[in-house]
Write a protein that holds these residues in place. Structure first.
Motif, PDB file in Angstrom:
ATOM      1  N   THR A  46      35.421   9.627  60.359  1.00  0.00           N
ATOM      2  CA  THR A  46      34.523  10.452  62.264  1.00  0.00           C
ATOM      3  C   THR A  46      35.076  12.259  61.653  1.00  0.00           C
ATOM      4  OG1 THR A  46      36.289  10.109  63.476  1.00  0.00           O
ATOM      5  CG2 THR A  46      34.625   9.239  63.787  1.00  0.00           C
ATOM      6  N   VAL A  47      34.019  12.788  61.767  1.00  0.00           N
ATOM      7  CA  VAL A  47      34.303  14.287  62.031  1.00  0.00           C
ATOM      8  C   VAL A  47      35.043  15.367  62.880  1.00  0.00           C
ATOM      9  CG1 VAL A  47      33.199  16.285  61.346  1.00  0.00           C
ATOM     10  CG2 VAL A  47      32.237  14.359  60.003  1.00  0.00           C
ATOM     11  N   HIS A  48      35.964  15.900  63.175  1.00  0.00           N
ATOM     12  CA  HIS A  48      36.896  16.281  63.948  1.00  0.00           C
ATOM     13  C   HIS A  48      36.415  17.807  63.830  1.00  0.00           C
ATOM     14  CE1 HIS A  48      38.234  12.526  66.492  1.00  0.00           C
ATOM     15  NE2 HIS A  48      38.291  12.098  65.350  1.00  0.00           N
ATOM     16  N   PRO A  49      35.331  18.815  64.567  1.00  0.00           N
ATOM     17  CA  PRO A  49      35.933  19.846  64.549  1.00  0.00           C
ATOM     18  C   PRO A  49      36.689  21.052  64.543  1.00  0.00           C
ATOM     19  CG  PRO A  49      35.113  19.209  66.390  1.00  0.00           C
ATOM     20  CD  PRO A  49      34.872  18.108  66.047  1.00  0.00           C
ATOM     21  N   GLY A  50      38.010  20.935  64.630  1.00  0.00           N
ATOM     22  CA  GLY A  50      38.863  21.207  65.207  1.00  0.00           C
ATOM     23  C   GLY A  50      39.488  21.990  65.601  1.00  0.00           C
ATOM     24  N   GLY A  51      39.396  23.162  65.717  1.00  0.00           N
ATOM     25  CA  GLY A  51      39.408  24.396  66.731  1.00  0.00           C
ATOM     26  C   GLY A  51      39.605  25.644  66.541  1.00  0.00           C
ATOM     27  N   PRO A  52      40.398  26.358  67.875  1.00  0.00           N
ATOM     28  CA  PRO A  52      39.852  27.731  67.274  1.00  0.00           C
ATOM     29  C   PRO A  52      40.918  28.182  65.996  1.00  0.00           C
ATOM     30  CG  PRO A  52      41.134  27.586  69.248  1.00  0.00           C
ATOM     31  CD  PRO A  52      41.076  26.024  69.086  1.00  0.00           C
ATOM     32  N   TYR A  53      42.120  27.623  65.833  1.00  0.00           N
ATOM     33  CA  TYR A  53      43.296  27.921  64.511  1.00  0.00           C
ATOM     34  C   TYR A  53      43.259  27.037  63.282  1.00  0.00           C
ATOM     35  CZ  TYR A  53      44.578  31.573  67.232  1.00  0.00           C
ATOM     36  OH  TYR A  53      45.058  32.670  67.937  1.00  0.00           O
ATOM     37  N   LEU A  54      42.400  25.686  63.882  1.00  0.00           N
ATOM     38  CA  LEU A  54      42.694  24.817  63.297  1.00  0.00           C
ATOM     39  C   LEU A  54      41.564  23.965  62.305  1.00  0.00           C
ATOM     40  CD1 LEU A  54      44.139  22.184  65.080  1.00  0.00           C
ATOM     41  CD2 LEU A  54      45.446  23.710  63.631  1.00  0.00           C
ATOM     42  N   PRO A  55      41.276  24.382  61.110  1.00  0.00           N
ATOM     43  CA  PRO A  55      39.482  23.409  60.002  1.00  0.00           C
ATOM     44  C   PRO A  55      39.404  22.360  60.906  1.00  0.00           C
ATOM     45  CG  PRO A  55      41.961  23.638  58.901  1.00  0.00           C
ATOM     46  CD  PRO A  55      42.362  24.127  60.456  1.00  0.00           C
ATOM     47  N   PRO A  56      38.436  22.164  60.196  1.00  0.00           N
ATOM     48  CA  PRO A  56      37.606  20.518  60.726  1.00  0.00           C
ATOM     49  C   PRO A  56      37.885  19.495  59.845  1.00  0.00           C
ATOM     50  CG  PRO A  56      36.057  22.254  59.468  1.00  0.00           C
ATOM     51  CD  PRO A  56      37.597  22.810  60.076  1.00  0.00           C
ATOM     52  N   THR A  57      38.102  18.250  60.974  1.00  0.00           N
ATOM     53  CA  THR A  57      39.384  17.467  59.651  1.00  0.00           C
ATOM     54  C   THR A  57      38.201  16.099  59.805  1.00  0.00           C
ATOM     55  OG1 THR A  57      40.345  16.915  61.319  1.00  0.00           O
ATOM     56  CG2 THR A  57      41.212  18.095  60.194  1.00  0.00           C
ATOM     57  N   CYS A  58      38.738  15.053  58.720  1.00  0.00           N
ATOM     58  CA  CYS A  58      37.627  13.735  58.502  1.00  0.00           C
ATOM     59  C   CYS A  58      38.382  12.200  58.737  1.00  0.00           C
ATOM     60  CB  CYS A  58      36.835  13.684  57.818  1.00  0.00           C
ATOM     61  SG  CYS A  58      36.296  11.717  57.223  1.00  0.00           S
ATOM     62  N   ARG A  59      38.759  11.814  60.032  1.00  0.00           N
ATOM     63  CA  ARG A  59      39.579  10.949  60.002  1.00  0.00           C
ATOM     64  C   ARG A  59      39.038   9.421  60.049  1.00  0.00           C
ATOM     65  NH1 ARG A  59      41.727  13.340  66.055  1.00  0.00           N
ATOM     66  NH2 ARG A  59      42.127  15.352  65.372  1.00  0.00           N
ATOM     67  N   PHE A  60      39.755   8.661  59.292  1.00  0.00           N
ATOM     68  CA  PHE A  60      39.638   7.535  58.431  1.00  0.00           C
ATOM     69  C   PHE A  60      40.120   6.286  59.787  1.00  0.00           C
ATOM     70  CE2 PHE A  60      39.363  10.705  54.939  1.00  0.00           C
ATOM     71  CZ  PHE A  60      37.504  10.004  55.023  1.00  0.00           C
ATOM     72  N   PRO A  61      39.461   5.341  59.470  1.00  0.00           N
ATOM     73  CA  PRO A  61      39.858   4.597  60.366  1.00  0.00           C
ATOM     74  C   PRO A  61      41.134   3.546  59.879  1.00  0.00           C
ATOM     75  CG  PRO A  61      37.638   3.425  59.241  1.00  0.00           C
ATOM     76  CD  PRO A  61      37.841   4.523  58.973  1.00  0.00           C
ATOM     77  N   ASP A  62      41.982   3.986  58.847  1.00  0.00           N
ATOM     78  CA  ASP A  62      43.325   3.222  58.686  1.00  0.00           C
ATOM     79  C   ASP A  62      43.930   4.449  59.014  1.00  0.00           C
ATOM     80  OD1 ASP A  62      42.753   6.267  56.785  1.00  0.00           O
ATOM     81  OD2 ASP A  62      42.930   4.804  55.287  1.00  0.00           O
ATOM     82  N   GLY A  63      43.787   5.813  59.595  1.00  0.00           N
ATOM     83  CA  GLY A  63      45.092   6.552  60.345  1.00  0.00           C
ATOM     84  C   GLY A  63      45.083   7.864  60.245  1.00  0.00           C
ATOM     85  N   HIS A  64      44.474   8.120  58.405  1.00  0.00           N
ATOM     86  CA  HIS A  64      44.958   9.639  57.964  1.00  0.00           C
ATOM     87  C   HIS A  64      43.658  10.329  58.076  1.00  0.00           C
ATOM     88  CE1 HIS A  64      42.413   8.521  54.520  1.00  0.00           C
ATOM     89  NE2 HIS A  64      42.416   9.293  53.629  1.00  0.00           N
ATOM     90  N   SER A  65      44.049  11.629  57.585  1.00  0.00           N
ATOM     91  CA  SER A  65      42.484  12.011  57.712  1.00  0.00           C
ATOM     92  C   SER A  65      43.190  13.206  56.481  1.00  0.00           C
ATOM     93  CB  SER A  65      43.156  13.618  58.998  1.00  0.00           C
ATOM     94  OG  SER A  65      44.069  14.083  59.045  1.00  0.00           O
ATOM     95  N   GLU A  66      41.747  14.124  56.315  1.00  0.00           N
ATOM     96  CA  GLU A  66      41.827  15.268  55.152  1.00  0.00           C
ATOM     97  C   GLU A  66      40.781  16.570  55.541  1.00  0.00           C
ATOM     98  OE1 GLU A  66      40.361  12.966  51.914  1.00  0.00           O
ATOM     99  OE2 GLU A  66      40.761  11.324  51.859  1.00  0.00           O
ATOM    100  N   GLY A  67      41.309  17.781  55.001  1.00  0.00           N
ATOM    101  CA  GLY A  67      40.272  18.620  55.324  1.00  0.00           C
ATOM    102  C   GLY A  67      39.043  18.507  55.135  1.00  0.00           C
ATOM    103  N   ILE A  68      38.103  18.942  55.711  1.00  0.00           N
ATOM    104  CA  ILE A  68      36.442  19.237  54.950  1.00  0.00           C
ATOM    105  C   ILE A  68      36.240  20.524  54.527  1.00  0.00           C
ATOM    106  CG2 ILE A  68      34.286  19.457  56.115  1.00  0.00           C
ATOM    107  CD1 ILE A  68      34.920  16.697  58.136  1.00  0.00           C
ATOM    108  N   THR A  69      35.926  20.849  54.013  1.00  0.00           N
ATOM    109  CA  THR A  69      35.562  22.019  52.921  1.00  0.00           C
ATOM    110  C   THR A  69      34.374  22.448  53.382  1.00  0.00           C
ATOM    111  OG1 THR A  69      34.201  20.340  51.664  1.00  0.00           O
ATOM    112  CG2 THR A  69      36.272  20.810  50.590  1.00  0.00           C
TER     113      THR A  69
END
Length: 69
Positions: A46-69
């Motif tokens: 699932t794509v999470h938009p982030g915030g004012p100082y955080l970049p958007p991230t992708c959160r996977f069902p297994d619990g880890h997240s990755e940055g989105i380009t």
């Protein structure tokens, strides 16, 4: 006296080698590759938009997240 000095030098070298190996493994484990939002949803994340100082991230069902380009 010479044996004691060589033993100390060997122990110090082994300690430094062990610390650098642990640091390299930790640095590699802490970094995830960045992916696109389309790849995120295609892989079940699932794509999470982030915030004012955080970049958007992708959160996977297994619990880890990755940055989105």
């Amino acid at each position: 006296m010479r044996v004691r000095r060589l033993l100390g030098l060997t122990l110090a070298t082994a300690t430094l080698v062990g610390m650098s190996a642990v640091g390299a493994a930790t640095a590699q484990a802490a970094t995830y590759p960045t992916i696109s939002a389309e790849q995120c949803t295609a892989e079940g994340g699932t794509v999470h938009p982030g915030g004012p100082y955080l970049p958007p991230t992708c959160r996977f069902p297994d619990g880890h997240s990755e940055g989105i380009t």
